[in-house]
Design an enzyme around this catalytic site. Structure first.
Site, PDB file in Angstrom:
ATOM      1  N   ASP A  12       0.878  -1.192   0.000  1.00 16.72           N
ATOM      2  CA  ASP A  12       0.000   0.000   0.000  1.00 16.72           C
ATOM      3  C   ASP A  12       0.907   1.232   0.000  1.00 16.72           C
ATOM      4  O   ASP A  12       2.128   1.123   0.137  1.00 16.72           O
ATOM      5  CB  ASP A  12      -0.881  -0.002   1.263  1.00 16.72           C
ATOM      6  CG  ASP A  12      -1.780   1.222   1.353  1.00 16.72           C
ATOM      7  OD1 ASP A  12      -2.371   1.619   0.330  1.00 16.72           O
ATOM      8  OD2 ASP A  12      -1.890   1.820   2.450  1.00 16.72           O
ATOM      9  N   SER A  13       0.275   2.403  -0.120  1.00 16.84           N
ATOM     10  CA  SER A  13       1.033   3.647  -0.042  1.00 16.84           C
ATOM     11  C   SER A  13       1.515   3.925   1.386  1.00 16.84           C
ATOM     12  O   SER A  13       2.393   4.760   1.582  1.00 16.84           O
ATOM     13  CB  SER A  13       0.163   4.806  -0.509  1.00 16.84           C
ATOM     14  OG  SER A  13      -0.977   4.902   0.321  1.00 16.84           O
ATOM     15  N   CYS A  75      -4.282  -1.507  -1.890  1.00 16.47           N
ATOM     16  CA  CYS A  75      -4.475  -0.076  -2.108  1.00 16.47           C
ATOM     17  C   CYS A  75      -5.471   0.051  -3.251  1.00 16.47           C
ATOM     18  O   CYS A  75      -5.225  -0.490  -4.342  1.00 16.47           O
ATOM     19  CB  CYS A  75      -3.133   0.551  -2.476  1.00 16.47           C
ATOM     20  SG  CYS A  75      -3.244   2.257  -3.036  1.00 16.47           S
ATOM     21  N   GLU A 154      -3.057   8.706   8.478  1.00 13.64           N
ATOM     22  CA  GLU A 154      -1.601   8.505   8.591  1.00 13.64           C
ATOM     23  C   GLU A 154      -1.061   9.210   9.842  1.00 13.64           C
ATOM     24  O   GLU A 154      -0.109   8.747  10.462  1.00 13.64           O
ATOM     25  CB  GLU A 154      -0.868   9.032   7.346  1.00 13.64           C
ATOM     26  CG  GLU A 154      -1.005   8.154   6.110  1.00 13.64           C
ATOM     27  CD  GLU A 154      -0.087   6.912   6.123  1.00 13.64           C
ATOM     28  OE1 GLU A 154       1.013   6.970   6.673  1.00 13.64           O
ATOM     29  OE2 GLU A 154      -0.524   5.877   5.569  1.00 13.64           O
ATOM     30  N   CYS A 186     -10.980   2.921   0.177  1.00 19.06           N
ATOM     31  CA  CYS A 186      -9.566   3.255   0.389  1.00 19.06           C
ATOM     32  C   CYS A 186      -9.175   2.440   1.615  1.00 19.06           C
ATOM     33  O   CYS A 186      -9.908   2.438   2.625  1.00 19.06           O
ATOM     34  CB  CYS A 186      -9.413   4.746   0.671  1.00 19.06           C
ATOM     35  SG  CYS A 186      -7.764   5.186   1.265  1.00 19.06           S
ATOM     36  N   THR A 187      -8.063   1.745   1.536  1.00 18.31           N
ATOM     37  CA  THR A 187      -7.739   0.824   2.628  1.00 18.31           C
ATOM     38  C   THR A 187      -7.378   1.539   3.933  1.00 18.31           C
ATOM     39  O   THR A 187      -7.269   0.904   4.975  1.00 18.31           O
ATOM     40  CB  THR A 187      -6.599  -0.137   2.210  1.00 18.31           C
ATOM     41  OG1 THR A 187      -5.494   0.635   1.715  1.00 18.31           O
ATOM     42  CG2 THR A 187      -7.069  -1.099   1.138  1.00 18.31           C
ATOM     43  N   HIS A 188      -7.196   2.848   3.868  1.00 18.29           N
ATOM     44  CA  HIS A 188      -6.996   3.594   5.112  1.00 18.29           C
ATOM     45  C   HIS A 188      -8.312   3.747   5.899  1.00 18.29           C
ATOM     46  O   HIS A 188      -8.287   3.902   7.112  1.00 18.29           O
ATOM     47  CB  HIS A 188      -6.466   5.005   4.814  1.00 18.29           C
ATOM     48  CG  HIS A 188      -5.015   5.069   4.497  1.00 18.29           C
ATOM     49  ND1 HIS A 188      -4.482   4.563   3.334  1.00 18.29           N
ATOM     50  CD2 HIS A 188      -3.960   5.592   5.193  1.00 18.29           C
ATOM     51  CE1 HIS A 188      -3.171   4.784   3.322  1.00 18.29           C
ATOM     52  NE2 HIS A 188      -2.832   5.404   4.436  1.00 18.29           N
TER      53      HIS A 188
HETATM   54  N1  DGL Z   1      -4.788   3.303   0.901  1.00 21.31           N
HETATM   55  C1  DGL Z   1      -4.796   3.666  -0.454  1.00 21.31           C
HETATM   56  C2  DGL Z   1      -6.087   3.368  -1.157  1.00 21.31           C
HETATM   57  O1  DGL Z   1      -6.691   2.385  -0.803  1.00 21.31           O
HETATM   58  C3  DGL Z   1      -4.100   4.907  -0.877  1.00 21.31           C
HETATM   59  C4  DGL Z   1      -4.397   6.145  -0.189  1.00 21.31           C
HETATM   60  C5  DGL Z   1      -3.465   7.223  -0.656  1.00 21.31           C
HETATM   61  O2  DGL Z   1      -2.261   6.989  -0.602  1.00 21.31           O
HETATM   62  O3  DGL Z   1      -3.944   8.269  -1.095  1.00 21.31           O
HETATM   63  O4  DGL Z   1      -6.501   4.038  -2.061  1.00 21.31           O
END
Ligand code: DGL
Length: 271
Positions: A12-13, A75, A154, A186-188
């Site tokens: 992921d990012s 991600c 984050e 978004c996985t966040h």
């Molecule tokens: N967690 C990521 C996603 O699912 C990326 C979020 C990001 O880096 O902007 O899209």
């Protein structure tokens, strides 16, 4: 470690993909796992498709060098912008989170009105909408880009009134659409699950694509006869391109207290 004993690579990012790591760890407890978070270059969600593809290629090369047997793009942004190309370029099995998320949402909605919260790039790609409509053409999909949420997550502000205000602002227009299902695209965002759930109440079902992704991975490994036959303690390795602290902090909350893991940094531009 080679063959079936080789690890699964997840990336992921940043810390968001750990919500996918958590589901893979729970549902495939015998597998060795390598996780990479691109903490030097997060966020991906406002970057161009070319940049996200370039970053993803570097990470895939790094994971290949580690000898992984399969890759999960944890991600949504990279899944939406880079998965198709990577599938053609590498010989390893690879899967993303968008398709599993769309399949789950299409199954759980009752009134056929689905909301999507995601990064700018994921929303712009239109991939969730395309997949949802290909599964059930009658669905209505309402998307909202939420660019401020990734930096807040984050930064660890997952239980903060400021984040709640931002969430309310983003969700207002989706709630007006009478959605009964909301994809955390978004996985966040599953790290904000408690806040989202408290705010939305029971009228809206939250979809976390991570769970279905772990099940898809399990099915894929079974079909390819790639499951790890070993029954010993699996190895968990975590890497980041910059700060690793945020990742370590969340990993400690996911893994049982006595479970060992290693963590380190990688100069990802060299791959
Ligand atoms: N967690 C990521 C996603 O699912 C990326 C979020 C990001 O880096 O902007 O899209």
């Amino acid at each position: 470690m080679t063959g079936n004993k080789a690890p699964i690579g997840i990336f992921d990012s940043g810390i968001g993909g750990l919500t996918v790591f958590r589901e893979v760890f729970r549902n495939l407890p015998g597998e060795n796992i390598i996780y990479f978070g691109d903490t030097a270059r997060v966020p991906y969600g406002n970057k161009s498709p070319e940049t996200v593809l370039r970053y993803s290629r570097q990470i895939v090369r790094f994971l290949e060098k580690q000898g992984v047997k399969a890759i999960v793009i944890a991600c949504n942004t990279a899944s939406a912008l880079a998965l198709d190309r990577l599938e053609q370029e590498i010989s390893l099995p690879i899967l993303g989170v968008v398709k599993p998320g769309a399949v789950t949402a299409a199954e759980v909605t009752v009134n056929g009105r689905i909301g999507l919260i995601a990064t700018e790039s994921t929303v712009k790609s239109g991939l969730y909408e395309t997949l949802l409509k290909s599964l059930k053409p009658e669905l209505s999909v309402f998307s909202k880009a939420c660019p401020l949420l990734v930096p807040l997550v984050e930064a660890g502000w997952v239980d903060d009134p400021i984040t709640l205000e931002v969430v309310k602002r983003y969700l207002a227009e989706l709630l007006e659409k009478d959605i009964d299902t909301l994809i955390m695209g978004c996985t966040h965002y599953p790290l904000l699950r408690k806040m989202l759930k408290n705010y939305l109440g029971d009228a809206v079902t939250l979809v976390n694509p991570a769970y279905e992704t772990a099940l898809s991975l399990k099915r894929m490994l079974e079909e390819l006869h790639l499951e790890n036959p070993e029954s010993g303690q699996p190895e968990y390795r975590f890497y980041a391109s910059d700060s690793i602290e945020g990742i370590e902090h969340i990993v400690k909350a996911i893994l049982p207290e006595d479970m060992p893991f290693t963590a380190g940094t990688v100069a990802i531009e060299e791959y």
